[in-house]
Write a protein that holds these residues in place. Structure first.
Motif, short mmCIF file in Angstrom:
data_model
loop_
_atom_site.label_atom_id
_atom_site.label_comp_id
_atom_site.label_asym_id
_atom_site.label_seq_id
_atom_site.Cartn_x
_atom_site.Cartn_y
_atom_site.Cartn_z
N ASN A 322 0.83 -1.21 0.00
CA ASN A 322 0.00 0.00 0.00
C ASN A 322 0.87 1.26 0.00
O ASN A 322 0.55 2.25 -0.69
CB ASN A 322 -0.93 0.01 1.21
N ASP A 326 0.86 4.08 -2.83
CA ASP A 326 0.54 5.45 -2.41
C ASP A 326 1.64 6.42 -2.86
O ASP A 326 1.35 7.53 -3.33
CB ASP A 326 0.38 5.48 -0.90
N LYS A 345 -8.87 5.89 -3.69
CA LYS A 345 -8.10 4.73 -3.23
C LYS A 345 -8.87 4.02 -2.11
O LYS A 345 -9.41 4.65 -1.22
CB LYS A 345 -6.73 5.17 -2.69
N PHE A 347 -7.68 1.13 0.27
CA PHE A 347 -6.64 0.21 0.68
C PHE A 347 -7.13 -0.72 1.78
O PHE A 347 -7.64 -0.27 2.81
CB PHE A 347 -5.40 0.96 1.20
N SER A 384 -8.22 -0.27 -5.64
CA SER A 384 -8.43 -0.93 -4.34
C SER A 384 -7.47 -2.10 -4.17
O SER A 384 -7.04 -2.72 -5.15
CB SER A 384 -9.87 -1.42 -4.22
N THR A 385 -7.11 -2.36 -2.92
CA THR A 385 -6.27 -3.51 -2.60
C THR A 385 -6.90 -4.29 -1.46
O THR A 385 -7.57 -3.72 -0.60
CB THR A 385 -4.85 -3.08 -2.18
#
Length: 462
Positions: A322, A326, A345, A347, A384-385
Protein backbone atom coordinates in the motif's frame (compact mmCIF):
# COMPACT_ATOMS: atom_id res chain seq x y z
CA UNK A 1 -69.51 -43.80 -31.45
CA UNK A 2 -65.81 -44.39 -32.18
CA UNK A 3 -63.35 -41.59 -31.47
CA UNK A 4 -61.03 -40.38 -34.25
CA UNK A 5 -58.79 -38.31 -31.94
CA UNK A 6 -55.85 -40.25 -30.49
CA UNK A 7 -55.59 -40.23 -26.70
CA UNK A 8 -52.36 -40.33 -24.68
CA UNK A 9 -52.84 -44.11 -24.43
CA UNK A 10 -53.11 -44.31 -28.21
CA UNK A 11 -49.91 -42.24 -28.58
CA UNK A 12 -48.12 -44.72 -26.35
CA UNK A 13 -49.52 -47.50 -28.53
CA UNK A 14 -48.05 -45.82 -31.60
CA UNK A 15 -44.64 -45.66 -29.93
CA UNK A 16 -44.90 -49.32 -29.06
CA UNK A 17 -45.81 -50.10 -32.66
CA UNK A 18 -42.89 -47.99 -33.90
CA UNK A 19 -40.49 -49.97 -31.71
CA UNK A 20 -41.94 -53.20 -33.03
CA UNK A 21 -41.64 -52.08 -36.64
CA UNK A 22 -37.96 -51.21 -36.15
CA UNK A 23 -37.29 -54.88 -35.42
CA UNK A 24 -39.06 -56.06 -38.59
CA UNK A 25 -37.19 -57.22 -41.68
CA UNK A 26 -39.79 -55.70 -44.05
CA UNK A 27 -40.38 -52.03 -44.93
CA UNK A 28 -43.08 -50.07 -43.08
CA UNK A 29 -44.44 -46.51 -42.83
CA UNK A 30 -46.75 -45.52 -39.95
CA UNK A 31 -49.30 -42.70 -40.20
CA UNK A 32 -51.60 -41.22 -37.57
CA UNK A 33 -55.34 -40.77 -38.10
CA UNK A 34 -54.75 -37.38 -39.76
CA UNK A 35 -52.54 -38.94 -42.40
CA UNK A 36 -49.29 -37.57 -41.01
CA UNK A 37 -46.25 -39.83 -41.21
CA UNK A 38 -45.11 -40.48 -37.63
CA UNK A 39 -42.54 -43.23 -38.22
CA UNK A 40 -40.43 -44.86 -40.94
CA UNK A 41 -38.94 -48.13 -39.80
CA UNK A 42 -35.20 -48.78 -39.56
CA UNK A 43 -35.15 -51.27 -42.46
CA UNK A 44 -36.69 -48.80 -44.93
CA UNK A 45 -34.46 -45.94 -43.79
CA UNK A 46 -31.42 -48.19 -44.14
CA UNK A 47 -32.15 -49.15 -47.76
CA UNK A 48 -32.60 -45.45 -48.54
CA UNK A 49 -29.23 -44.65 -46.98
CA UNK A 50 -30.40 -42.98 -43.75
CA UNK A 51 -30.74 -43.61 -40.03
CA UNK A 52 -33.18 -42.33 -37.41
CA UNK A 53 -30.51 -39.79 -36.34
CA UNK A 54 -30.99 -38.07 -39.71
CA UNK A 55 -34.69 -37.50 -39.03
CA UNK A 56 -36.23 -34.78 -36.88
CA UNK A 57 -39.75 -34.77 -38.36
CA UNK A 58 -40.81 -37.96 -40.14
CA UNK A 59 -43.58 -36.31 -42.15
CA UNK A 60 -41.26 -33.54 -43.40
CA UNK A 61 -38.52 -36.09 -44.07
CA UNK A 62 -40.88 -38.39 -46.00
CA UNK A 63 -42.24 -35.70 -48.30
CA UNK A 64 -39.28 -33.30 -48.67
CA UNK A 65 -36.07 -35.26 -48.19
CA UNK A 66 -37.26 -38.57 -49.64
CA UNK A 67 -39.30 -36.59 -52.20
CA UNK A 68 -42.40 -38.78 -51.96
CA UNK A 69 -44.12 -39.06 -55.33
CA UNK A 70 -47.24 -41.06 -56.33
CA UNK A 71 -46.95 -42.85 -59.69
CA UNK A 72 -50.14 -44.89 -59.97
CA UNK A 73 -52.30 -47.71 -58.52
CA UNK A 74 -50.81 -50.97 -57.24
CA UNK A 75 -52.68 -53.98 -55.74
CA UNK A 76 -55.28 -51.86 -53.95
CA UNK A 77 -52.48 -49.47 -53.03
CA UNK A 78 -50.11 -47.12 -54.78
CA UNK A 79 -46.86 -47.17 -56.71
CA UNK A 80 -44.63 -44.48 -55.21
CA UNK A 81 -41.12 -43.14 -55.72
CA UNK A 82 -38.74 -42.23 -52.90
CA UNK A 83 -35.33 -40.63 -53.42
CA UNK A 84 -32.48 -42.00 -51.31
CA UNK A 85 -28.96 -40.77 -50.85
CA UNK A 86 -26.84 -40.06 -53.92
CA UNK A 87 -30.01 -39.04 -55.78
CA UNK A 88 -31.09 -42.67 -56.30
CA UNK A 89 -34.83 -42.88 -57.05
CA UNK A 90 -36.47 -46.08 -55.82
CA UNK A 91 -39.87 -47.41 -56.81
CA UNK A 92 -42.07 -49.02 -54.13
CA UNK A 93 -45.53 -50.43 -53.81
CA UNK A 94 -47.34 -49.23 -50.67
CA UNK A 95 -50.65 -50.32 -49.16
CA UNK A 96 -52.08 -48.81 -45.98
CA UNK A 97 -54.27 -50.76 -43.58
CA UNK A 98 -55.93 -49.46 -40.39
CA UNK A 99 -54.68 -50.50 -36.94
CA UNK A 100 -57.29 -50.82 -34.19
CA UNK A 101 -57.08 -51.17 -30.45
CA UNK A 102 -58.84 -53.75 -28.27
CA UNK A 103 -62.00 -51.60 -28.32
CA UNK A 104 -62.09 -51.73 -32.10
CA UNK A 105 -61.10 -48.08 -32.47
CA UNK A 106 -58.78 -47.00 -35.27
CA UNK A 107 -55.55 -45.59 -33.86
CA UNK A 108 -53.26 -45.45 -36.91
CA UNK A 109 -52.60 -46.60 -40.46
CA UNK A 110 -49.78 -49.02 -41.25
CA UNK A 111 -48.23 -48.85 -44.70
CA UNK A 112 -46.62 -52.06 -45.92
CA UNK A 113 -43.92 -51.10 -48.41
CA UNK A 114 -42.47 -53.38 -51.08
CA UNK A 115 -39.41 -52.50 -53.17
CA UNK A 116 -40.11 -52.77 -56.91
CA UNK A 117 -36.91 -51.37 -58.49
CA UNK A 118 -34.72 -48.30 -58.42
CA UNK A 119 -33.76 -45.71 -60.98
CA UNK A 120 -30.74 -43.48 -61.18
CA UNK A 121 -31.17 -39.73 -61.15
CA UNK A 122 -31.87 -37.91 -64.39
CA UNK A 123 -28.09 -37.82 -64.83
CA UNK A 124 -26.29 -41.06 -64.06
CA UNK A 125 -23.07 -39.37 -62.93
CA UNK A 126 -23.81 -38.93 -59.19
CA UNK A 127 -24.54 -42.65 -58.79
CA UNK A 128 -21.49 -43.71 -60.75
CA UNK A 129 -19.30 -41.23 -58.87
CA UNK A 130 -20.50 -41.79 -55.33
CA UNK A 131 -21.93 -45.28 -55.01
CA UNK A 132 -18.55 -46.88 -55.68
CA UNK A 133 -16.55 -44.19 -53.85
CA UNK A 134 -18.73 -43.45 -50.85
CA UNK A 135 -16.32 -44.98 -48.32
CA UNK A 136 -13.48 -42.78 -49.56
CA UNK A 137 -15.60 -39.63 -49.51
CA UNK A 138 -16.89 -40.34 -46.01
CA UNK A 139 -13.42 -40.61 -44.45
CA UNK A 140 -11.82 -37.62 -46.16
CA UNK A 141 -10.83 -34.64 -43.99
CA UNK A 142 -12.48 -32.22 -46.42
CA UNK A 143 -16.16 -31.56 -46.89
CA UNK A 144 -17.58 -32.65 -50.26
CA UNK A 145 -20.82 -31.17 -51.59
CA UNK A 146 -22.29 -31.84 -55.04
CA UNK A 147 -24.91 -29.47 -56.43
CA UNK A 148 -26.91 -29.40 -59.65
CA UNK A 149 -27.17 -26.51 -62.10
CA UNK A 150 -29.46 -24.58 -59.73
CA UNK A 151 -27.17 -25.18 -56.74
CA UNK A 152 -29.52 -27.71 -55.13
CA UNK A 153 -27.49 -30.09 -52.98
CA UNK A 154 -27.67 -33.65 -54.36
CA UNK A 155 -24.89 -35.10 -52.21
CA UNK A 156 -22.99 -34.10 -49.08
CA UNK A 157 -20.51 -36.18 -47.09
CA UNK A 158 -20.42 -36.46 -43.29
CA UNK A 159 -17.40 -34.16 -42.98
CA UNK A 160 -19.24 -31.31 -44.72
CA UNK A 161 -22.19 -31.74 -42.35
CA UNK A 162 -19.77 -31.58 -39.42
CA UNK A 163 -17.93 -28.49 -40.72
CA UNK A 164 -21.13 -26.53 -41.38
CA UNK A 165 -22.89 -27.84 -38.27
CA UNK A 166 -25.90 -28.93 -40.35
CA UNK A 167 -27.52 -32.38 -40.28
CA UNK A 168 -27.60 -34.36 -43.52
CA UNK A 169 -31.39 -34.29 -43.82
CA UNK A 170 -31.32 -30.48 -43.63
CA UNK A 171 -28.37 -30.22 -46.00
CA UNK A 172 -29.35 -32.50 -48.89
CA UNK A 173 -31.87 -31.03 -51.37
CA UNK A 174 -31.39 -27.54 -49.89
CA UNK A 175 -30.08 -24.65 -51.97
CA UNK A 176 -26.39 -24.43 -51.18
CA UNK A 177 -26.05 -20.67 -51.65
CA UNK A 178 -28.96 -20.06 -49.28
CA UNK A 179 -27.27 -22.20 -46.62
CA UNK A 180 -23.98 -20.31 -46.96
CA UNK A 181 -25.67 -16.89 -46.93
CA UNK A 182 -26.75 -17.60 -43.35
CA UNK A 183 -23.05 -17.31 -42.48
CA UNK A 184 -22.04 -14.73 -45.11
CA UNK A 185 -24.97 -12.73 -46.58
CA UNK A 186 -23.10 -11.46 -49.67
CA UNK A 187 -21.88 -14.93 -50.73
CA UNK A 188 -22.49 -15.87 -54.39
CA UNK A 189 -21.28 -18.20 -57.13
CA UNK A 190 -18.56 -15.64 -57.87
CA UNK A 191 -17.39 -16.09 -54.27
CA UNK A 192 -16.89 -19.79 -55.01
CA UNK A 193 -14.86 -18.98 -58.11
CA UNK A 194 -12.67 -16.68 -56.03
CA UNK A 195 -12.21 -19.28 -53.32
CA UNK A 196 -13.56 -17.09 -50.54
CA UNK A 197 -13.60 -17.94 -46.85
CA UNK A 198 -16.63 -18.11 -44.55
CA UNK A 199 -16.78 -18.12 -40.76
CA UNK A 200 -18.92 -20.72 -38.99
CA UNK A 201 -19.81 -19.34 -35.53
CA UNK A 202 -19.11 -21.44 -32.44
CA UNK A 203 -21.90 -23.87 -31.55
CA UNK A 204 -22.43 -26.89 -29.29
CA UNK A 205 -19.19 -26.12 -27.46
CA UNK A 206 -17.12 -26.13 -30.66
CA UNK A 207 -14.81 -23.25 -31.50
CA UNK A 208 -15.39 -20.85 -34.37
CA UNK A 209 -14.31 -22.39 -37.70
CA UNK A 210 -13.04 -20.75 -40.88
CA UNK A 211 -13.81 -22.64 -44.09
CA UNK A 212 -12.30 -22.15 -47.54
CA UNK A 213 -14.75 -23.05 -50.32
CA UNK A 214 -13.69 -23.97 -53.85
CA UNK A 215 -15.56 -25.67 -56.62
CA UNK A 216 -15.29 -27.13 -60.10
CA UNK A 217 -17.73 -28.25 -62.77
CA UNK A 218 -18.48 -31.87 -63.62
CA UNK A 219 -20.36 -33.69 -66.41
CA UNK A 220 -20.89 -31.06 -69.07
CA UNK A 221 -21.15 -28.30 -66.47
CA UNK A 222 -24.38 -29.70 -65.01
CA UNK A 223 -22.93 -31.01 -61.74
CA UNK A 224 -20.68 -28.90 -59.57
CA UNK A 225 -18.52 -30.26 -56.78
CA UNK A 226 -17.69 -27.99 -53.87
CA UNK A 227 -14.80 -28.68 -51.51
CA UNK A 228 -14.95 -27.19 -47.99
CA UNK A 229 -11.62 -27.13 -46.16
CA UNK A 230 -11.22 -26.17 -42.51
CA UNK A 231 -8.32 -23.69 -42.51
CA UNK A 232 -8.73 -22.50 -38.91
CA UNK A 233 -5.55 -24.17 -37.69
CA UNK A 234 -3.63 -23.11 -40.82
CA UNK A 235 -4.52 -19.46 -40.16
CA UNK A 236 -3.59 -19.79 -36.48
CA UNK A 237 -0.21 -21.24 -37.44
CA UNK A 238 0.35 -18.46 -39.97
CA UNK A 239 -0.59 -15.87 -37.36
CA UNK A 240 1.75 -17.49 -34.86
CA UNK A 241 4.61 -17.37 -37.36
CA UNK A 242 3.91 -13.69 -38.08
CA UNK A 243 3.83 -12.92 -34.35
CA UNK A 244 7.07 -14.82 -33.82
CA UNK A 245 8.69 -12.77 -36.56
CA UNK A 246 7.42 -9.56 -34.98
CA UNK A 247 8.70 -10.63 -31.58
CA UNK A 248 12.10 -11.40 -33.06
CA UNK A 249 12.27 -7.97 -34.70
CA UNK A 250 11.14 -6.31 -31.47
CA UNK A 251 13.75 -8.25 -29.51
CA UNK A 252 16.53 -7.24 -31.88
CA UNK A 253 15.44 -3.61 -31.73
CA UNK A 254 15.33 -3.69 -27.92
CA UNK A 255 18.79 -5.28 -27.72
CA UNK A 256 20.26 -2.61 -30.00
CA UNK A 257 18.75 0.29 -28.08
CA UNK A 258 19.17 -0.88 -24.47
CA UNK A 259 22.86 0.01 -24.37
CA UNK A 260 22.31 3.58 -25.61
CA UNK A 261 19.34 4.15 -23.28
CA UNK A 262 21.35 2.91 -20.32
CA UNK A 263 24.22 5.31 -21.12
CA UNK A 264 21.84 8.27 -21.42
CA UNK A 265 20.08 7.50 -18.14
CA UNK A 266 23.39 7.10 -16.33
CA UNK A 267 24.37 10.61 -17.48
CA UNK A 268 20.99 12.01 -16.41
CA UNK A 269 21.37 10.39 -12.99
CA UNK A 270 24.78 12.00 -12.53
CA UNK A 271 23.51 15.51 -13.33
CA UNK A 272 20.48 15.11 -11.03
CA UNK A 273 22.78 14.12 -8.17
CA UNK A 274 24.80 17.33 -8.77
CA UNK A 275 21.59 19.39 -8.70
CA UNK A 276 20.55 17.65 -5.49
CA UNK A 277 23.75 18.86 -3.82
CA UNK A 278 23.31 22.43 -5.10
CA UNK A 279 19.60 22.62 -4.17
CA UNK A 280 19.10 20.68 -0.94
CA UNK A 281 15.72 22.41 -0.37
CA UNK A 282 14.25 20.25 -3.20
CA UNK A 283 15.74 17.03 -1.87
CA UNK A 284 12.42 15.09 -1.96
CA UNK A 285 11.78 15.86 -5.63
CA UNK A 286 15.29 14.90 -6.67
CA UNK A 287 15.09 11.73 -4.60
CA UNK A 288 11.88 10.73 -6.41
CA UNK A 289 13.46 11.43 -9.81
CA UNK A 290 16.55 9.41 -8.91
CA UNK A 291 14.36 6.57 -7.69
CA UNK A 292 12.59 6.51 -11.04
CA UNK A 293 15.86 6.58 -12.96
CA UNK A 294 17.06 3.61 -10.91
CA UNK A 295 13.80 1.82 -11.62
CA UNK A 296 14.15 2.34 -15.39
CA UNK A 297 17.77 1.20 -15.25
CA UNK A 298 16.61 -1.89 -13.40
CA UNK A 299 14.00 -2.59 -16.06
CA UNK A 300 16.62 -2.27 -18.75
CA UNK A 301 18.95 -4.66 -16.96
CA UNK A 302 16.15 -7.17 -16.58
CA UNK A 303 14.81 -6.66 -20.12
CA UNK A 304 11.57 -4.82 -19.38
CA UNK A 305 11.10 -6.53 -16.00
CA UNK A 306 10.40 -9.98 -17.45
CA UNK A 307 13.78 -11.66 -16.93
CA UNK A 308 15.50 -11.60 -13.53
CA UNK A 309 18.80 -13.05 -12.35
CA UNK A 310 19.00 -15.43 -9.42
CA UNK A 311 21.10 -12.88 -7.51
CA UNK A 312 18.40 -10.23 -7.75
CA UNK A 313 15.76 -12.70 -6.64
CA UNK A 314 17.72 -13.36 -3.46
CA UNK A 315 17.86 -9.61 -2.71
CA UNK A 316 14.05 -9.17 -2.71
CA UNK A 317 12.72 -7.88 0.59
CA UNK A 318 9.29 -7.72 2.16
CA UNK A 319 7.54 -4.46 1.29
CA UNK A 320 4.48 -2.48 2.32
CA UNK A 321 2.48 -2.74 -0.93
CA UNK A 322 0.00 0.00 0.00
CA UNK A 323 2.83 2.41 0.83
CA UNK A 324 4.58 1.76 -2.50
CA UNK A 325 1.33 2.31 -4.42
CA UNK A 326 0.54 5.45 -2.41
CA UNK A 327 3.99 6.86 -3.13
CA UNK A 328 3.87 6.09 -6.81
CA UNK A 329 0.37 7.49 -7.36
CA UNK A 330 1.87 10.94 -6.62
CA UNK A 331 3.33 10.88 -10.14
CA UNK A 332 -0.19 10.83 -11.64
CA UNK A 333 -2.01 13.22 -9.32
CA UNK A 334 -0.97 16.39 -11.14
CA UNK A 335 -2.17 15.11 -14.51
CA UNK A 336 -5.40 13.76 -12.98
CA UNK A 337 -6.07 17.11 -11.32
CA UNK A 338 -5.46 18.92 -14.60
CA UNK A 339 -7.90 16.67 -16.48
CA UNK A 340 -10.50 16.71 -13.74
CA UNK A 341 -10.25 12.95 -13.17
CA UNK A 342 -11.63 11.77 -9.84
CA UNK A 343 -9.29 9.25 -8.23
CA UNK A 344 -10.26 7.14 -5.23
CA UNK A 345 -8.10 4.73 -3.23
CA UNK A 346 -9.50 1.89 -1.13
CA UNK A 347 -6.64 0.21 0.68
CA UNK A 348 -7.28 -2.99 2.60
CA UNK A 349 -5.03 -4.38 5.31
CA UNK A 350 -2.10 -6.01 3.53
CA UNK A 351 0.72 -7.85 5.34
CA UNK A 352 4.32 -7.27 4.31
CA UNK A 353 4.94 -9.25 1.13
CA UNK A 354 8.08 -10.39 -0.65
CA UNK A 355 7.44 -8.63 -3.95
CA UNK A 356 9.80 -6.48 -5.99
CA UNK A 357 8.61 -2.89 -5.52
CA UNK A 358 9.55 -2.12 -9.13
CA UNK A 359 7.09 -4.75 -10.29
CA UNK A 360 4.34 -3.09 -8.26
CA UNK A 361 5.26 0.25 -9.84
CA UNK A 362 5.24 -1.31 -13.31
CA UNK A 363 1.73 -2.64 -12.74
CA UNK A 364 0.48 0.73 -11.48
CA UNK A 365 2.21 2.63 -14.30
CA UNK A 366 0.67 0.62 -17.14
CA UNK A 367 -2.81 0.00 -15.74
CA UNK A 368 -3.45 3.47 -14.29
CA UNK A 369 -2.14 5.14 -17.44
CA UNK A 370 -4.50 3.01 -19.53
CA UNK A 371 -7.37 3.99 -17.26
CA UNK A 372 -6.49 7.69 -17.54
CA UNK A 373 -6.46 7.46 -21.34
CA UNK A 374 -9.78 5.59 -21.30
CA UNK A 375 -11.74 8.01 -19.09
CA UNK A 376 -10.45 11.26 -20.60
CA UNK A 377 -11.48 14.48 -18.89
CA UNK A 378 -13.82 14.38 -15.87
CA UNK A 379 -13.65 10.59 -15.57
CA UNK A 380 -13.40 8.40 -12.51
CA UNK A 381 -10.81 5.82 -11.44
CA UNK A 382 -10.99 3.60 -8.36
CA UNK A 383 -7.97 1.65 -7.08
CA UNK A 384 -8.43 -0.93 -4.34
CA UNK A 385 -6.27 -3.51 -2.60
CA UNK A 386 -7.10 -6.41 -0.33
CA UNK A 387 -5.44 -9.56 0.93
CA UNK A 388 -6.91 -13.06 0.76
CA UNK A 389 -5.71 -15.06 3.81
CA UNK A 390 -7.09 -18.23 2.22
CA UNK A 391 -5.16 -17.77 -1.04
CA UNK A 392 -2.32 -15.88 0.66
CA UNK A 393 -2.38 -13.47 -2.23
CA UNK A 394 -2.73 -9.75 -2.88
CA UNK A 395 -5.71 -8.68 -5.00
CA UNK A 396 -5.33 -5.36 -6.81
CA UNK A 397 -8.28 -3.85 -8.67
CA UNK A 398 -8.27 -0.77 -10.90
CA UNK A 399 -11.66 0.27 -12.31
CA UNK A 400 -12.62 3.14 -14.60
CA UNK A 401 -15.78 4.47 -16.20
CA UNK A 402 -14.22 5.00 -19.62
CA UNK A 403 -15.33 3.82 -23.04
CA UNK A 404 -14.52 0.16 -22.43
CA UNK A 405 -12.91 -2.37 -24.76
CA UNK A 406 -14.55 -3.95 -27.80
CA UNK A 407 -15.42 -7.56 -27.11
CA UNK A 408 -13.43 -8.74 -30.14
CA UNK A 409 -10.27 -7.14 -28.68
CA UNK A 410 -10.77 -8.16 -25.03
CA UNK A 411 -8.79 -11.41 -25.22
CA UNK A 412 -6.05 -9.86 -27.34
CA UNK A 413 -5.12 -6.79 -25.31
CA UNK A 414 -2.63 -8.82 -23.25
CA UNK A 415 -0.88 -10.15 -26.36
CA UNK A 416 2.60 -8.68 -26.88
CA UNK A 417 2.69 -5.95 -29.57
CA UNK A 418 -1.11 -5.84 -29.91
CA UNK A 419 -2.51 -2.33 -29.47
CA UNK A 420 -5.52 -0.28 -30.55
CA UNK A 421 -3.81 3.00 -29.68
CA UNK A 422 -2.28 5.09 -32.42
CA UNK A 423 0.93 5.65 -30.46
CA UNK A 424 0.81 2.48 -28.35
CA UNK A 425 3.53 -0.17 -28.17
CA UNK A 426 1.38 -3.15 -27.24
CA UNK A 427 3.75 -4.11 -24.41
CA UNK A 428 2.23 -2.60 -21.26
CA UNK A 429 -0.46 -5.16 -20.39
CA UNK A 430 1.67 -8.02 -21.74
CA UNK A 431 4.38 -7.08 -19.23
CA UNK A 432 1.78 -6.78 -16.45
CA UNK A 433 0.48 -10.28 -17.18
CA UNK A 434 4.03 -11.65 -17.19
CA UNK A 435 4.68 -10.03 -13.79
CA UNK A 436 1.46 -11.51 -12.36
CA UNK A 437 2.40 -14.99 -13.59
CA UNK A 438 5.88 -14.53 -12.11
CA UNK A 439 4.21 -14.30 -8.67
CA UNK A 440 1.95 -17.33 -9.21
CA UNK A 441 -0.94 -15.00 -9.96
CA UNK A 442 -2.98 -13.80 -12.89
CA UNK A 443 -4.31 -10.72 -14.63
CA UNK A 444 -7.92 -10.58 -15.80
CA UNK A 445 -9.73 -7.79 -17.65
CA UNK A 446 -13.49 -7.27 -17.47
CA UNK A 447 -14.93 -4.64 -19.79
CA UNK A 448 -18.14 -3.56 -21.47
CA UNK A 449 -18.24 -1.11 -24.34
CA UNK A 450 -19.49 2.26 -23.15
CA UNK A 451 -19.52 1.21 -19.48
CA UNK A 452 -15.91 0.97 -18.40
CA UNK A 453 -13.15 -1.49 -17.54
CA UNK A 454 -11.96 -3.40 -14.48
CA UNK A 455 -8.44 -4.83 -14.32
CA UNK A 456 -7.89 -7.42 -11.59
CA UNK A 457 -4.36 -8.47 -10.68
CA UNK A 458 -3.65 -11.32 -8.24
CA UNK A 459 -0.14 -11.64 -6.82
CA UNK A 460 1.29 -14.22 -4.46
CA UNK A 461 4.86 -14.74 -3.35
CA UNK A 462 7.47 -16.72 -5.24
Amino acid sequence: MKSSKPSSTQKNSLQWISNLLDNAHDFFVLKDLKGKVVHINTRLLDVLGYTHDDVEDYDYFFHNVLKYKEIGPYEEGLIIELTGKYNIRMSFGIKFSPITNTAGEKIAYLGFVKLRDYAKGHFAYPLDLFKASTNVLEVTEEGVIVVDGKFNVVYVNNKACELFGIKYAKFVNAKFLDLVKKFKPDFSEISLLRGEKIVIPSQDGNEERILLLKYGKLMNNHWKIIIAKDITEDLRYKKLMEQTERYTIAGEFAANTIHEIKNSLTSIKGFIQLLQVKHPESFTYYETILDEVDRVLGLIRNYLGIVKTSEEEEEEKEIDVNAIIDQYILLFEAEMLKKGIKFKKKFGEIPLMKIDKNHIKQLILNIVQNAMHAVGDNGKIVLSTKYSPYLKKLILRIADNGGGIDRKYLKRVVEPLFTTKKDGTGLGLAICKSIAEMYNGDLKIYSKKGKGTLVKVVLGEK
